[in-house]
Design a protein around this motif. Structure first.
Motif, PDB file in Angstrom:
ATOM      1  N   UNK A  20      -0.130  -4.889  17.094  1.00 16.59           N
ATOM      2  CA  UNK A  20       0.004  -5.708  15.882  1.00 16.59           C
ATOM      3  C   UNK A  20      -1.330  -6.375  15.553  1.00 16.59           C
ATOM      4  N   UNK A  21      -2.000  -6.874  16.572  1.00 18.11           N
ATOM      5  CA  UNK A  21      -3.309  -7.493  16.357  1.00 18.11           C
ATOM      6  C   UNK A  21      -4.306  -6.483  15.801  1.00 18.11           C
ATOM      7  N   UNK A  22      -4.237  -5.258  16.333  1.00 19.59           N
ATOM      8  CA  UNK A  22      -5.123  -4.193  15.873  1.00 19.59           C
ATOM      9  C   UNK A  22      -4.850  -3.872  14.401  1.00 19.59           C
ATOM     10  N   UNK A  23      -3.575  -3.803  14.025  1.00 18.87           N
ATOM     11  CA  UNK A  23      -3.203  -3.514  12.642  1.00 18.87           C
ATOM     12  C   UNK A  23      -3.651  -4.631  11.704  1.00 18.87           C
ATOM     13  N   UNK A  24      -3.501  -5.878  12.136  1.00 19.15           N
ATOM     14  CA  UNK A  24      -3.932  -7.000  11.316  1.00 19.15           C
ATOM     15  C   UNK A  24      -5.448  -7.003  11.142  1.00 19.15           C
ATOM     16  N   UNK A  25      -6.160  -6.693  12.194  1.00 20.48           N
ATOM     17  CA  UNK A  25      -7.623  -6.646  12.148  1.00 20.48           C
ATOM     18  C   UNK A  25      -8.107  -5.611  11.138  1.00 20.48           C
ATOM     19  N   UNK A  26      -7.409  -4.491  11.060  1.00 18.70           N
ATOM     20  CA  UNK A  26      -7.816  -3.403  10.168  1.00 18.70           C
ATOM     21  C   UNK A  26      -7.143  -3.486   8.797  1.00 18.70           C
ATOM     22  N   UNK A  27      -6.157  -4.369   8.682  1.00 19.52           N
ATOM     23  CA  UNK A  27      -5.392  -4.519   7.443  1.00 19.52           C
ATOM     24  C   UNK A  27      -4.693  -3.215   7.056  1.00 19.52           C
ATOM     25  N   UNK A  28      -4.083  -2.564   8.056  1.00 22.50           N
ATOM     26  CA  UNK A  28      -3.255  -1.379   7.804  1.00 22.50           C
ATOM     27  C   UNK A  28      -1.965  -1.540   8.593  1.00 22.50           C
ATOM     28  N   UNK A  29      -1.003  -0.678   8.343  1.00 17.61           N
ATOM     29  CA  UNK A  29       0.303  -0.842   8.962  1.00 17.61           C
ATOM     30  C   UNK A  29       0.280  -0.501  10.448  1.00 17.61           C
ATOM     31  N   UNK A  30       1.243  -1.108  11.159  1.00 16.77           N
ATOM     32  CA  UNK A  30       1.385  -0.815  12.587  1.00 16.77           C
ATOM     33  C   UNK A  30       1.686   0.668  12.785  1.00 16.77           C
ATOM     34  N   UNK A  31       2.503   1.247  11.916  1.00 11.30           N
ATOM     35  CA  UNK A  31       2.848   2.664  12.033  1.00 11.30           C
ATOM     36  C   UNK A  31       1.628   3.556  11.928  1.00 11.30           C
ATOM     37  N   UNK A  32       0.725   3.227  10.994  1.00 11.30           N
ATOM     38  CA  UNK A  32      -0.497   4.034  10.839  1.00 11.30           C
ATOM     39  C   UNK A  32      -1.376   3.918  12.069  1.00 11.30           C
ATOM     40  N   UNK A  33      -1.502   2.710  12.590  1.00 12.80           N
ATOM     41  CA  UNK A  33      -2.298   2.517  13.812  1.00 12.80           C
ATOM     42  C   UNK A  33      -1.704   3.321  14.963  1.00 12.80           C
ATOM     43  N   UNK A  34      -0.390   3.263  15.105  1.00 15.24           N
ATOM     44  CA  UNK A  34       0.273   3.986  16.188  1.00 15.24           C
ATOM     45  C   UNK A  34       0.050   5.487  16.068  1.00 15.24           C
ATOM     46  N   UNK A  35       0.196   6.012  14.846  1.00 18.65           N
ATOM     47  CA  UNK A  35       0.004   7.454  14.656  1.00 18.65           C
ATOM     48  C   UNK A  35      -1.434   7.859  14.910  1.00 18.65           C
ATOM     49  N   UNK A  36      -2.391   7.008  14.510  1.00 21.80           N
ATOM     50  CA  UNK A  36      -3.804   7.310  14.750  1.00 21.80           C
ATOM     51  C   UNK A  36      -4.119   7.323  16.232  1.00 21.80           C
ATOM     52  N   UNK A  37      -3.591   6.349  16.970  1.00 20.26           N
ATOM     53  CA  UNK A  37      -3.839   6.288  18.414  1.00 20.26           C
ATOM     54  C   UNK A  37      -3.223   7.470  19.148  1.00 20.26           C
ATOM     55  N   UNK A  38      -2.145   8.001  18.610  1.00 26.31           N
ATOM     56  CA  UNK A  38      -1.439   9.105  19.264  1.00 26.31           C
ATOM     57  C   UNK A  38      -1.874  10.480  18.784  1.00 26.31           C
ATOM     58  N   UNK A  39      -2.923  10.516  17.933  1.00 25.72           N
ATOM     59  CA  UNK A  39      -3.469  11.801  17.509  1.00 25.72           C
ATOM     60  C   UNK A  39      -2.585  12.569  16.562  1.00 25.72           C
ATOM     61  N   UNK A  40      -1.738  11.873  15.794  1.00 24.29           N
ATOM     62  CA  UNK A  40      -0.842  12.568  14.864  1.00 24.29           C
ATOM     63  C   UNK A  40      -1.621  13.188  13.710  1.00 24.29           C
ATOM     64  N   UNK A  41      -1.225  14.366  13.252  1.00 27.69           N
ATOM     65  CA  UNK A  41      -1.978  15.084  12.217  1.00 27.69           C
ATOM     66  C   UNK A  41      -1.885  14.461  10.833  1.00 27.69           C
ATOM     67  N   UNK A  42      -0.930  13.534  10.596  1.00 31.34           N
ATOM     68  CA  UNK A  42      -0.757  12.981   9.254  1.00 31.34           C
ATOM     69  C   UNK A  42      -1.632  11.752   9.003  1.00 31.34           C
ATOM     70  N   UNK A  43      -2.640  11.545   9.861  1.00 33.18           N
ATOM     71  CA  UNK A  43      -3.601  10.455   9.674  1.00 33.18           C
ATOM     72  C   UNK A  43      -4.968  11.073   9.397  1.00 33.18           C
ATOM     73  N   UNK A  44      -5.626  10.637   8.312  1.00 28.29           N
ATOM     74  CA  UNK A  44      -6.926  11.249   7.998  1.00 28.29           C
ATOM     75  C   UNK A  44      -7.984  10.819   9.015  1.00 28.29           C
ATOM     76  N   UNK A  45      -9.033  11.599   9.118  1.00 28.17           N
ATOM     77  CA  UNK A  45     -10.027  11.410  10.162  1.00 28.17           C
ATOM     78  C   UNK A  45     -10.758  10.074  10.047  1.00 28.17           C
ATOM     79  N   UNK A  46     -11.013   9.606   8.831  1.00 28.10           N
ATOM     80  CA  UNK A  46     -11.717   8.339   8.658  1.00 28.10           C
ATOM     81  C   UNK A  46     -10.874   7.176   9.193  1.00 28.10           C
ATOM     82  N   UNK A  47      -9.580   7.192   8.875  1.00 29.56           N
ATOM     83  CA  UNK A  47      -8.693   6.144   9.391  1.00 29.56           C
ATOM     84  C   UNK A  47      -8.603   6.218  10.911  1.00 29.56           C
ATOM     85  N   UNK A  48      -8.484   7.439  11.445  1.00 28.13           N
ATOM     86  CA  UNK A  48      -8.406   7.605  12.898  1.00 28.13           C
ATOM     87  C   UNK A  48      -9.667   7.049  13.562  1.00 28.13           C
ATOM     88  N   UNK A  49     -10.809   7.331  12.952  1.00 26.15           N
ATOM     89  CA  UNK A  49     -12.072   6.849  13.518  1.00 26.15           C
ATOM     90  C   UNK A  49     -12.114   5.325  13.520  1.00 26.15           C
TER      91      UNK A  49
END
Length: 346
Positions: free
Chosen positions: A5-34
């Motif tokens: 949650x802290x990570x999502x707040x820091x980046x101002x994006x949703x917790x779900x997006x952060x979770x998917x990015x951390x887990x290498x899900x294909x539906x997250x673009x590379x810039x967001x993942x980075x």
């Protein structure tokens, strides 16, 4: 969830997006993942692995199975350490961890693998020391467990492999020695049923036949892949009534012991016998310098990891061009150990 949650707040994006990015899900673009991965490192975010494993049914661990013991690895084997470095360099991009699965030389590798699989703590596997007929390959394929092998086998389950170019090594070395007048050439192979021994000896035999020569069966020396094995090969070679004038050492660790036994007998590589081997860090200290074949081990590890991940649904979109069923090149480094040249009648 506090950390994510802290990570999502820091980046101002949703917790779900952060979770998917951390887990290498294909539906997250590379810039967001980075951005997510960089922020996770910056903030010291460490996921709750046990919770993640329960939710996803994964462990984010990849096992690398290898056998241990001085009879297998010698006294200073650095081959796998360099390969591991390359493998983990790829896995770290996806928050995966490499675990070495060390099978004792006293245990059957198939039994060990069954126990590893039953415990279910690895999402994928890398197998080494592939045998001529290797039941581990069928075992994993039947259970649809992602894996890649470092080495080929006659057991073909349609799964990917990478292997060293032992054919290229054999061909280049035989051609080089024959061009220098050698006709009675010895070769080495592992003591067990590992497949590389068959590949290497078969190509040596074919290369010699192309020059109108035959590989004498008494000049095929088996040994453990360590310093003691190389020492024993030299002792056995020196005991022959009709000695070979040249030898190819297929394993990188046996040259030190081979040189030692020759030295004790007053026989010098490059002067009394031509020697071609495989590169190892210890080869720097051999005198005369060993003519040897060298390969890029860290890059091999990177290729192995990318090949494995290309078979796993969560990561395959990252590696559409991963190597599959390919031989890894080796470069000839000229030394002085094969300087002995014979005349046409030699």
């Amino acid at each position: 969830m506090k950390g994510i949650r802290r990570l999502a707040q820091h980046l101002d994006i949703s917790i779900g997006t952060v979770s998917r990015a951390l887990n290498g899900r294909p539906d997250v673009n590379e810039e967001t993942r980075r951005r997510v991965l960089e922020a996770a490192t910056e903030l010291g975010y460490v996921p709750n692995q046990s919770g993640r494993s329960l939710r996803q049914g994964t462990t984010n661990i990849i096992g690398f199975m290898m056998q241990t013991g001085t009879e297998i690895t010698g006294q200073g084997d650095t081959f796998f350490m360099s390969v591991f470095d390359g493998v983990q360099a790829v896995f770290s991009r996806h928050q995966l961890d490499l675990v070495a699965l060390l099978c004792s030389s006293e245990e059957d590798p198939s039994d060990y693998l069954r126990r590893v699989v039953a415990r279910g703590f690895a999402d994928g596997l890398i197998l080494s020391a592939t045998q001529r007929h290797d039941p581990r390959i069928e075992f994993l394929a039947e259970r649809n467990i992602p894996f890649v092998t470092l080495g080929r086998s006659l057991t073909d389950a349609g799964r990917p492999w990478l292997d060293l170019d032992f054919e290229g090594m054999a061909q280049a070395a035989i051609d080089r020695l024959v061009a220098r007048g050698h006709r009675r050439i010895a070769v080495t192979r592992p003591h067990d049923d590992v497949n590389l021994g068959y590949i290497f000896v078969d190509r040596c035999r074919e290369a010699l036949a192309a020059h109108g020569l035959a590989l004498d069966e008494e000049l095929i020396f088996r040994s453990t892949p360590n310093e003691a094995g190389g020492y024993q090969i030299a002792r056995d070679l020196l005991a022959l009534e009709d000695r070979p004038t040249a030898i190819l050492l297929v394993n990188e660790t046996i040259a030190v012991g081979f040189y030692q036994a020759l030295s004790e007998a007053g026989v010098r590589p490059g002067r009394d016998i031509a020697v071609i081997g495989r590169y190892s860090p210890q080869a720097h200290f051999l005198s005369p310098p060993l003519t040897c074949f060298r390969l890029k081990l860290r890059e091999l590890g990177i290729a192995l990891a990318e090949t494995l991940l290309s078979t796993m649904p969560a990561f395959k979109h990252h590696y559409p061009q991963a190597l599959v069923n390919a031989v890894w090149p080796m470069e000839l480094v000229e030394g002085e150990s094969d300087a002995l040249t014979l005349d046409a009648a030699g």
